[in-house]
Design a protein around this motif. Structure first.
Motif, PDB file in Angstrom:
ATOM      1  N   LEU A  11      -6.642  -3.493 -11.375  1.00 22.11           N
ATOM      2  CA  LEU A  11      -6.540  -3.473 -10.053  1.00 22.11           C
ATOM      3  C   LEU A  11      -5.690  -4.767  -9.599  1.00 22.11           C
ATOM      4  O   LEU A  11      -4.664  -4.855  -9.088  1.00 22.11           O
ATOM      5  CB  LEU A  11      -7.618  -3.045  -9.122  1.00 22.11           C
ATOM      6  CG  LEU A  11      -7.318  -3.080  -7.789  1.00 22.11           C
ATOM      7  CD1 LEU A  11      -6.308  -1.960  -7.301  1.00 22.11           C
ATOM      8  CD2 LEU A  11      -8.710  -3.076  -6.966  1.00 22.11           C
ATOM      9  N   SER A  58      -1.736  -4.996  -8.877  1.00 23.01           N
ATOM     10  CA  SER A  58      -1.415  -5.259  -7.536  1.00 23.01           C
ATOM     11  C   SER A  58      -0.466  -6.292  -7.019  1.00 23.01           C
ATOM     12  O   SER A  58      -0.020  -6.847  -6.149  1.00 23.01           O
ATOM     13  CB  SER A  58      -2.450  -5.084  -6.345  1.00 23.01           C
ATOM     14  OG  SER A  58      -3.360  -6.201  -6.721  1.00 23.01           O
ATOM     15  N   THR A  60     -11.870   2.111 -13.048  1.00 28.61           N
ATOM     16  CA  THR A  60     -11.788   1.732 -11.431  1.00 28.61           C
ATOM     17  C   THR A  60     -12.561   0.678 -11.441  1.00 28.61           C
ATOM     18  O   THR A  60     -13.239   0.114 -12.067  1.00 28.61           O
ATOM     19  CB  THR A  60     -12.496   3.164 -10.662  1.00 28.61           C
ATOM     20  OG1 THR A  60     -13.607   3.136 -11.280  1.00 28.61           O
ATOM     21  CG2 THR A  60     -11.352   4.373 -11.203  1.00 28.61           C
ATOM     22  N   THR A  80     -10.801   1.599  -4.097  1.00 24.95           N
ATOM     23  CA  THR A  80      -9.605   2.170  -4.522  1.00 24.95           C
ATOM     24  C   THR A  80      -9.460   3.264  -5.405  1.00 24.95           C
ATOM     25  O   THR A  80      -8.696   4.126  -5.264  1.00 24.95           O
ATOM     26  CB  THR A  80      -8.536   1.169  -5.034  1.00 24.95           C
ATOM     27  OG1 THR A  80      -9.163   0.707  -6.360  1.00 24.95           O
ATOM     28  CG2 THR A  80      -8.330  -0.153  -4.049  1.00 24.95           C
ATOM     29  N   SER A 140      -8.847   5.475  -8.847  1.00 24.34           N
ATOM     30  CA  SER A 140      -7.632   5.820  -9.623  1.00 24.34           C
ATOM     31  C   SER A 140      -6.209   5.663  -8.815  1.00 24.34           C
ATOM     32  O   SER A 140      -6.269   5.929  -7.771  1.00 24.34           O
ATOM     33  CB  SER A 140      -7.665   7.029 -10.323  1.00 24.34           C
ATOM     34  OG  SER A 140      -8.777   6.941 -11.083  1.00 24.34           O
ATOM     35  N   PRO A 141      -5.475   5.261  -9.438  1.00 23.27           N
ATOM     36  CA  PRO A 141      -4.129   4.932  -8.733  1.00 23.27           C
ATOM     37  C   PRO A 141      -3.445   6.375  -8.358  1.00 23.27           C
ATOM     38  O   PRO A 141      -3.704   7.358  -9.137  1.00 23.27           O
ATOM     39  CB  PRO A 141      -3.293   4.315  -9.525  1.00 23.27           C
ATOM     40  CG  PRO A 141      -3.693   4.652 -11.184  1.00 23.27           C
ATOM     41  CD  PRO A 141      -4.952   4.494 -10.818  1.00 23.27           C
ATOM     42  N   PHE A 188      -1.390   1.559  -6.107  1.00 25.19           N
ATOM     43  CA  PHE A 188      -2.746   1.615  -5.539  1.00 25.19           C
ATOM     44  C   PHE A 188      -2.625   1.428  -3.765  1.00 25.19           C
ATOM     45  O   PHE A 188      -1.661   0.678  -3.631  1.00 25.19           O
ATOM     46  CB  PHE A 188      -3.442   0.101  -5.847  1.00 25.19           C
ATOM     47  CG  PHE A 188      -4.303   0.697  -7.349  1.00 25.19           C
ATOM     48  CD1 PHE A 188      -5.282   1.536  -7.554  1.00 25.19           C
ATOM     49  CD2 PHE A 188      -3.578  -0.176  -8.227  1.00 25.19           C
ATOM     50  CE1 PHE A 188      -5.880   1.367  -8.644  1.00 25.19           C
ATOM     51  CE2 PHE A 188      -4.228   0.014  -9.690  1.00 25.19           C
ATOM     52  CZ  PHE A 188      -5.170   0.870  -9.860  1.00 25.19           C
TER      53      PHE A 188
END
Length: 169
Positions: free
Chosen positions: A35, A39, A71, A77, A79-80, A150
């Motif tokens: 993540l 990002s 995750t 958040t 999963s994307p 995300f």
């Protein structure tokens, strides 16, 4: 602090908190690394050597049967998301091509209807010539260079910001 930098700092804080927890949190550590790296936008994860191991591990794991996205529950958040196609140009709408069996594609075209004879109408009837003026114009829908995303909520402002990323090495 800029609004764009704020979500990265929140994610970094969540990641640091997650990695400081006892061993049961180790399963989410990789997810938090993914993540945080995904990002990152300037530079992207490819420009950060510390992100290469967790992202390369992710890309390899995705090729295996039964893959589950790692995750980071601490960040909230999951999963994307994934959106293969970008937006159609102005004036077009999303459409699909049909195959021989009339099964529609999945929004792979941009479509608009154009009247090539506009302004040449004769009275209130539509002649065969005028029917030939209306044509469907299509173009392939553009593919996104960064199809994964995300949605990260900024706890301070309450705003959610979408962070797009690619898994191309």
């Amino acid at each position: 602090m800029t609004a764009k930098a704020m979500p990265h700092r929140i994610v970094l804080a969540l990641y640091l908190a997650a990695t400081a927890l006892p061993v049961p949190a180790a399963a989410s550590e990789w997810g938090c690394q993914v993540l945080l790296c995904a990002s990152s936008s300037n530079p992207s994860w490819r420009g950060m050597s510390a992100c290469h191991p967790p992202m390369n591990r992710l890309i390899s794991a995705m090729k295996k049967p039964g893959f589950d996205w790692p995750t980071c529950p601490e960040a909230g958040t999951g999963s994307p998301g994934h959106e293969r196609y970008g937006n159609c140009p102005e004036g077009y709408r999303v459409g699909s091509r049909s195959d021989r069996n009339s099964f529609a594609g999945k929004g792979d075209l941009c479509v608009k209807t154009v009247n090539f004879c506009q302004g040449n109408a004769h009275g209130s009837y539509i002649s065969d010539r005028q029917r030939g003026c209306i044509q469907r114009v299509t173009m392939p829908r553009p593919l996104r260079s960064e199809p994964y995303y995300f949605d990260i909520k900024n706890d301070t402002s309450g705003q959610t910001q979408r962070h797009w990323f690619s898994l191309n090495r």
